[in-house]
Design a protein around this motif. Structure first.
Motif, mmCIF file in Angstrom:
data_model
loop_
_atom_site.group_PDB
_atom_site.id
_atom_site.type_symbol
_atom_site.label_atom_id
_atom_site.label_comp_id
_atom_site.label_asym_id
_atom_site.label_seq_id
_atom_site.Cartn_x
_atom_site.Cartn_y
_atom_site.Cartn_z
ATOM 1 N N ARG A 88 -8.590 -0.278 0.555
ATOM 2 C CA ARG A 88 -9.199 -1.132 -0.473
ATOM 3 C C ARG A 88 -10.411 -0.456 -1.104
ATOM 4 O O ARG A 88 -10.599 -0.505 -2.325
ATOM 5 N N GLN B 153 0.821 -1.213 0.000
ATOM 6 C CA GLN B 153 0.000 0.000 0.000
ATOM 7 C C GLN B 153 0.855 1.264 0.000
ATOM 8 O O GLN B 153 0.568 2.222 -0.735
ATOM 9 N N ALA C 30 -7.254 -3.501 -4.372
ATOM 10 C CA ALA C 30 -8.671 -3.708 -4.077
ATOM 11 C C ALA C 30 -9.228 -5.055 -4.494
ATOM 12 O O ALA C 30 -10.127 -5.575 -3.829
#
Length: 417
Positions: free
Chosen positions: A91, A38, A139
């Motif tokens: 997400r 991330q 995601a």
């Protein structure tokens, strides 16, 4: 003996904290790997997205629709970057941007209808092709990540060629750019898959290691307990039996009885971690205090009713320490039985004088128990209550019926402990 589950819980407690209360310790490495992905995605999107934003300013005069489209796409990208860095809602934000990007490609020709396409200059959606794939990387599941990695460049190519009237000069540039974008997207998705697989593999190996440790610790504890019981049987029980078999005189009989009582005491106390301690006399109130403390360790809060007995600090010591411990341990076992089999209904404990000794009564309002029907291999009553009291010259009785059970533990002091 330590249970495997308690060993596992203790082992997980030694792992570093994940920083998230919702994550289990079994996914520590996977969670760390996800945070790394991330953060890397956020930094990359911020860098490349800034380039795309400044490129979009060159088309600022193409109309309100273009402004709305540009603001929506770049705002969703900014939210995705921020939440990926924060580690909360990443997400969802990534999924929103991944869906908005294909929509922006379809609306881009309408938003820039008054600006003729230039084959030598890339429009700003081109800079976000790989960012849409990285949003899908955060995601979506792996199959859909590959759909975005290949599908978004192809959609960009179709829109670019359509706005350029499928002219030859557009084909050359679009073919090269889309090929590079597809390769980069596939590399991003594959690297993310590899990192997540490594994290899951490390977590699985850690779980197996902890389970192996738990099994080994359980086996070692069982072996130690077996050795301890074998030593107890050899040193005390067997010695008492031999002494009783060989006893001829009154003195030898008394010695055999004393050895038998000591063996029974040690056998009854084998399941307890409490040390035998001193045999100095203690007050009857000490027994009440010890019962309350032991009940609290079982999760039962109760107050022992003291009949004619003062506080332990002011009462004259009159019960030998070994007897007091035996009575307290037997009462604790009776409380544990009441909690287990009667759910603690109407549980109450009373302590009072019995001659120069002591009497403890543990009562409940459960369904009762048939003592005679208890299997001979169940030692909760026979060893922990009857044998323990007999070993110190006391007596245990059980009165049970449909209205409840009363366990009475009595040591009168007129028999040697």
């Amino acid at each position: 003996m330590t249970s495997p589950q308690s060993v596992i819980d203790a082992a997980w407690g030694t792992l570093p904290p994940s920083g998230r209360t919702v994550e289990t310790a079994g996914r520590y490495t996977s969670a760390r790997m996800e945070r790394i992905i991330q953060i890397v995605v956020a930094v990359g999107c911020l860098t490349i997205g800034s380039q795309g934003f400044f490129s979009s300013l060159e088309l600022a005069g193409t109309g309100a629709l273009h402004g709305i489209l540009r603001g929506t796409v770049f705002l969703s990208l900014l939210v995705m970057v921020v939440l990926c860095i924060v580690g909360w809602g990443a997400r969802t934000a990534s999924a929103v941007f991944a869906f908005l990007y294909p929509v922006s490609l379809l609306l881009f020709p309408l938003a820039t209808a008054d600006s003729p396409p230039n084959p030598a200059a890339q429009p700003w959606p081109f800079f976000l092709i790989s960012l849409a794939a990285t949003g899908a990387l955060i995601a979506f599941p792996l199959p859909w990540q590959y759909v975005w990695a290949i599908g978004t460049p192809l959609l960009y190519a179709a829109v670019r060629l359509w706005t350029g009237g499928f002219a030859f000069e557009f084909w050359v540039g679009v073919g090269y750019d889309v090929s590079v974008a597809v390769i980069l997207n596939l590399v991003f998705i594959t690297v993310g898959w590899v990192l997540r697989s490594l994290g899951a593999g490390v977590d699985a190996a850690r779980v197996q290691a902890v389970l192996s440790y738990a099994r080994a610790a359980s086996a070692d504890a069982g072996e130690q307990e077996r050795v301890a019981v074998a030593a107890l049987m050899h040193d005390s029980v067997l010695a008492a039996l031999i002494a009783a078999e060989r006893a001829q005189t009154e003195r030898e009989h008394q010695l055999a009885v004393s050895m038998a009582r000591e063996a029974l005491t040690r056998l009854a106390n084998a399941e307890s971690d409490d040390p035998e301690g001193s045999d100095e006399p203690v007050a009857r109130g000490w027994i009440a205090d010890d019962i309350e403390r032991s009940a609290g360790e079982l999760g039962v809060h109760l107050e022992v009713e003291r009949v004619g007995i003062g506080p332990a600090a002011v009462e004259q010591p009159s019960v030998p320490g070994r007897v007091a411990r035996a009575v307290a341990l037997a009462a604790t076992q009776a409380i544990a039985n009441a909690v287990q089999h009667a759910e603690g209904a109407g549980l109450r404990v009373r302590i009072l004088r019995s001659g120069s000794g002591v009497r403890v009564e543990v009562a409940d309002e459960g369904p009762g128990v048939d003592v005679a029907a208890i299997p001979s291999d169940r030692l909760g009553i026979r060893a922990s209550i009857f044998a323990r009291m007999a070993a110190v010259g006391g007596e245990a009785t059980i009165e049970s019926g449909a209205r409840g059970t009363i366990v009475a533990l009595t040591w009168t002091g007129d028999r040697p402990a």
